[in-house]
Every structure is written in C-alpha cells, then in structure tokens.
Design a protein around this motif. Structure first.
Motif, PDB file in Angstrom:
ATOM      1  N   MET A  48       0.891  -1.227   0.427  1.00 44.52           N
ATOM      2  CA  MET A  48       0.186   0.581   0.206  1.00 44.52           C
ATOM      3  C   MET A  48       0.874   0.802  -0.345  1.00 44.52           C
ATOM      4  SD  MET A  48      -3.482   0.615   0.588  1.00 44.52           S
ATOM      5  CE  MET A  48      -4.096   2.046   0.908  1.00 44.52           C
ATOM      6  N   ASN A  49       0.687   2.163  -0.407  1.00 42.58           N
ATOM      7  CA  ASN A  49       1.172   3.298  -0.563  1.00 42.58           C
ATOM      8  C   ASN A  49       0.165   4.628  -0.585  1.00 42.58           C
ATOM      9  OD1 ASN A  49      -0.267   4.308  -2.690  1.00 42.58           O
ATOM     10  ND2 ASN A  49       1.246   3.010  -4.621  1.00 42.58           N
ATOM     11  N   ASP A  50       0.894   6.265  -0.575  1.00 45.45           N
ATOM     12  CA  ASP A  50       0.132   7.180   0.451  1.00 45.45           C
ATOM     13  C   ASP A  50       0.049   7.906  -1.111  1.00 45.45           C
ATOM     14  OD1 ASP A  50       0.183   6.054   2.803  1.00 45.45           O
ATOM     15  OD2 ASP A  50       1.623   7.106   3.113  1.00 45.45           O
ATOM     16  N   TRP A  51      -0.477   7.351  -1.818  1.00 44.04           N
ATOM     17  CA  TRP A  51      -0.346   8.211  -3.375  1.00 44.04           C
ATOM     18  C   TRP A  51      -2.006   8.813  -3.408  1.00 44.04           C
ATOM     19  CZ3 TRP A  51       2.381   9.634  -7.785  1.00 44.04           C
ATOM     20  CH2 TRP A  51       3.168   9.314  -8.089  1.00 44.04           C
ATOM     21  N   THR A  52      -2.044   9.622  -4.003  1.00 42.90           N
ATOM     22  CA  THR A  52      -3.512  10.333  -4.091  1.00 42.90           C
ATOM     23  C   THR A  52      -3.660  10.740  -6.028  1.00 42.90           C
ATOM     24  OG1 THR A  52      -3.254  12.345  -3.868  1.00 42.90           O
ATOM     25  CG2 THR A  52      -3.629  10.585  -2.271  1.00 42.90           C
ATOM     26  N   TRP A  53      -5.000  10.337  -5.954  1.00 38.86           N
ATOM     27  CA  TRP A  53      -4.984  11.955  -7.062  1.00 38.86           C
ATOM     28  C   TRP A  53      -6.098  12.740  -7.090  1.00 38.86           C
ATOM     29  CZ3 TRP A  53      -9.965  12.460  -9.961  1.00 38.86           C
ATOM     30  CH2 TRP A  53     -11.060  11.747  -9.021  1.00 38.86           C
ATOM     31  N   GLU A  54      -6.267  13.678  -7.860  1.00 41.01           N
ATOM     32  CA  GLU A  54      -7.121  15.080  -7.803  1.00 41.01           C
ATOM     33  C   GLU A  54      -7.108  15.329  -9.518  1.00 41.01           C
ATOM     34  OE1 GLU A  54      -4.973  18.401  -6.008  1.00 41.01           O
ATOM     35  OE2 GLU A  54      -4.872  16.695  -5.322  1.00 41.01           O
ATOM     36  N   TRP A  55      -8.348  16.155  -9.949  1.00 42.42           N
ATOM     37  CA  TRP A  55      -8.531  16.957 -11.004  1.00 42.42           C
ATOM     38  C   TRP A  55      -7.602  18.112 -11.024  1.00 42.42           C
ATOM     39  CZ3 TRP A  55     -11.362  13.973 -14.202  1.00 42.42           C
ATOM     40  CH2 TRP A  55     -12.169  13.312 -13.443  1.00 42.42           C
ATOM     41  N   ASN A  56      -7.322  18.234 -11.816  1.00 37.97           N
ATOM     42  CA  ASN A  56      -6.093  19.413 -12.210  1.00 37.97           C
ATOM     43  C   ASN A  56      -5.926  20.217 -13.224  1.00 37.97           C
ATOM     44  OD1 ASN A  56      -4.187  21.661 -12.138  1.00 37.97           O
ATOM     45  ND2 ASN A  56      -2.579  19.990 -12.438  1.00 37.97           N
ATOM     46  N   PRO A  57      -7.269  21.844 -13.316  1.00 43.62           N
ATOM     47  CA  PRO A  57      -6.686  22.248 -12.399  1.00 43.62           C
ATOM     48  C   PRO A  57      -8.145  22.381 -11.155  1.00 43.62           C
ATOM     49  CG  PRO A  57      -7.840  23.439 -13.883  1.00 43.62           C
ATOM     50  CD  PRO A  57      -7.362  22.680 -14.838  1.00 43.62           C
ATOM     51  N   GLY A  58      -9.309  21.641 -11.878  1.00 40.13           N
ATOM     52  CA  GLY A  58     -10.286  21.089 -11.083  1.00 40.13           C
ATOM     53  C   GLY A  58     -11.643  21.148 -12.037  1.00 40.13           C
ATOM     54  N   TYR A  59     -12.232  19.912 -10.825  1.00 41.17           N
ATOM     55  CA  TYR A  59     -13.513  18.917 -11.149  1.00 41.17           C
ATOM     56  C   TYR A  59     -14.123  19.822 -12.711  1.00 41.17           C
ATOM     57  CZ  TYR A  59     -17.476  16.156 -12.639  1.00 41.17           C
ATOM     58  OH  TYR A  59     -18.652  15.811 -12.604  1.00 41.17           O
ATOM     59  N   ASP A  60     -14.586  20.870 -12.474  1.00 35.33           N
ATOM     60  CA  ASP A  60     -15.424  21.876 -12.979  1.00 35.33           C
ATOM     61  C   ASP A  60     -14.350  21.916 -14.681  1.00 35.33           C
ATOM     62  OD1 ASP A  60     -17.918  21.875 -11.919  1.00 35.33           O
ATOM     63  OD2 ASP A  60     -17.793  23.421 -11.255  1.00 35.33           O
ATOM     64  N   HIS A  61     -13.433  22.207 -14.451  1.00 36.69           N
ATOM     65  CA  HIS A  61     -13.055  22.810 -15.790  1.00 36.69           C
ATOM     66  C   HIS A  61     -12.191  20.971 -16.866  1.00 36.69           C
ATOM     67  CE1 HIS A  61     -10.177  24.468 -18.100  1.00 36.69           C
ATOM     68  NE2 HIS A  61      -8.900  23.526 -18.637  1.00 36.69           N
ATOM     69  N   VAL A  62     -11.998  20.061 -15.813  1.00 40.38           N
ATOM     70  CA  VAL A  62     -11.258  19.072 -16.606  1.00 40.38           C
ATOM     71  C   VAL A  62     -12.731  18.118 -16.958  1.00 40.38           C
ATOM     72  CG1 VAL A  62     -10.026  16.435 -15.990  1.00 40.38           C
ATOM     73  CG2 VAL A  62      -9.163  18.989 -15.720  1.00 40.38           C
ATOM     74  N   ALA A  63     -13.583  17.861 -16.416  1.00 40.27           N
ATOM     75  CA  ALA A  63     -14.681  16.880 -15.708  1.00 40.27           C
ATOM     76  C   ALA A  63     -16.229  17.285 -17.004  1.00 40.27           C
ATOM     77  CB  ALA A  63     -14.807  15.710 -15.516  1.00 40.27           C
ATOM     78  N   GLY A  64     -16.268  18.510 -16.548  1.00 33.64           N
ATOM     79  CA  GLY A  64     -18.019  19.184 -16.187  1.00 33.64           C
ATOM     80  C   GLY A  64     -17.898  18.869 -17.718  1.00 33.64           C
ATOM     81  N   GLY A  65     -19.818  18.508 -17.822  1.00 39.71           N
ATOM     82  CA  GLY A  65     -20.393  18.750 -18.717  1.00 39.71           C
ATOM     83  C   GLY A  65     -20.060  16.797 -19.512  1.00 39.71           C
ATOM     84  N   LEU A  66     -19.606  15.926 -18.882  1.00 38.31           N
ATOM     85  CA  LEU A  66     -18.888  15.329 -19.964  1.00 38.31           C
ATOM     86  C   LEU A  66     -20.064  13.633 -19.484  1.00 38.31           C
ATOM     87  CD1 LEU A  66     -15.551  14.730 -19.683  1.00 38.31           C
ATOM     88  CD2 LEU A  66     -16.278  14.770 -21.920  1.00 38.31           C
ATOM     89  N   PRO A  67     -20.308  13.026 -19.936  1.00 35.71           N
ATOM     90  CA  PRO A  67     -21.247  11.920 -19.120  1.00 35.71           C
ATOM     91  C   PRO A  67     -20.840  11.208 -17.825  1.00 35.71           C
ATOM     92  CG  PRO A  67     -20.791  11.456 -21.531  1.00 35.71           C
ATOM     93  CD  PRO A  67     -19.077  12.598 -21.209  1.00 35.71           C
ATOM     94  N   PRO A  68     -21.811  10.744 -16.835  1.00 38.72           N
ATOM     95  CA  PRO A  68     -21.883  10.234 -16.190  1.00 38.72           C
ATOM     96  C   PRO A  68     -20.214   8.940 -16.575  1.00 38.72           C
ATOM     97  CG  PRO A  68     -23.888  10.689 -15.471  1.00 38.72           C
ATOM     98  CD  PRO A  68     -23.523  11.588 -17.099  1.00 38.72           C
ATOM     99  N   GLY A  69     -20.483   8.436 -17.080  1.00 37.23           N
ATOM    100  CA  GLY A  69     -19.824   6.831 -17.025  1.00 37.23           C
ATOM    101  C   GLY A  69     -18.780   6.535 -17.645  1.00 37.23           C
ATOM    102  N   VAL A  70     -18.352   8.303 -18.661  1.00 35.97           N
ATOM    103  CA  VAL A  70     -17.378   8.599 -18.747  1.00 35.97           C
ATOM    104  C   VAL A  70     -16.389   9.400 -17.900  1.00 35.97           C
ATOM    105  CG1 VAL A  70     -15.592  10.059 -19.974  1.00 35.97           C
ATOM    106  CG2 VAL A  70     -17.144   8.830 -21.107  1.00 35.97           C
ATOM    107  N   VAL A  71     -16.602  10.227 -16.971  1.00 35.03           N
ATOM    108  CA  VAL A  71     -16.149  10.466 -15.916  1.00 35.03           C
ATOM    109  C   VAL A  71     -15.638   9.426 -14.743  1.00 35.03           C
ATOM    110  CG1 VAL A  71     -15.992  11.770 -13.217  1.00 35.03           C
ATOM    111  CG2 VAL A  71     -17.371  12.414 -16.108  1.00 35.03           C
ATOM    112  N   ALA A  72     -16.868   8.345 -14.273  1.00 37.54           N
ATOM    113  CA  ALA A  72     -16.170   7.530 -13.090  1.00 37.54           C
ATOM    114  C   ALA A  72     -15.169   6.029 -13.801  1.00 37.54           C
ATOM    115  CB  ALA A  72     -17.730   6.420 -13.608  1.00 37.54           C
TER     116      ALA A  72
END
Length: 86
Positions: A1-25
C-alpha cells in the motif's frame, strides 16, 4: 500500500464538467488504479518510449483518452484533461 492520491487539475469543472457520468466514473476508476501503482505510474500510457511528463491513457475501448501527470514528489496523479469522442 502506498500514500499516493489523485485529483483533478485544475479542478473537476474544468476537466470533467459536462461529460457523461459513465466517462467520468471510468476516469476516476483508472485514476485510483494509477495512484495504487505509485511511482510506476510514470511509465503508464503514451508516450511509450520515455517516462514522466504528461501521459495519455485510452478509455472505453479507444472512444476517448485522458491526460495525466504522475508527480512522485507530491505522491499524486493529476488528471489534466479528458477527450471524449461522442
């Protein structure tokens, strides 16, 4: 197990906003798997001939891809963009 994480950069709305929920999932699922790889995530995806830098990974059978950065000093995966071919 490691301590790595993930996040949207610069943010969710900019990167994934408006995409189908299945794509985001699917991107979220793959981001969690990349974080589980830890330092080895710098070798995943394109370009295949070098490590590090902005990487690309196909999603949903080639119907799109996402770009990410694996940053070992932050122990993080940053999802930077998603391209989806409708």
């Amino acid at each position: 197990m490691n301590d790595w994480t993930w996040e949207w950069n610069p943010g969710y709305d900019h990167v994934a906003g408006g995409l189908p929920p299945g794509v985001v999932a699917e991107v979220e699922r793959l981001a969690a798997e990349l974080a589980a790889l830890g330092r080895d995530a710098v070798k995943v995806g394109r370009p295949e001939d070098k490590e590090g830098g902005l990487r690309e990974f196909d999603i949903l059978g080639g119907r799109g891809f996402f770009s990410f950065l694996a940053v070992p000093r932050h122990q993080a995966i940053y999802i930077c963009s998603i391209t989806w071919y409708e």
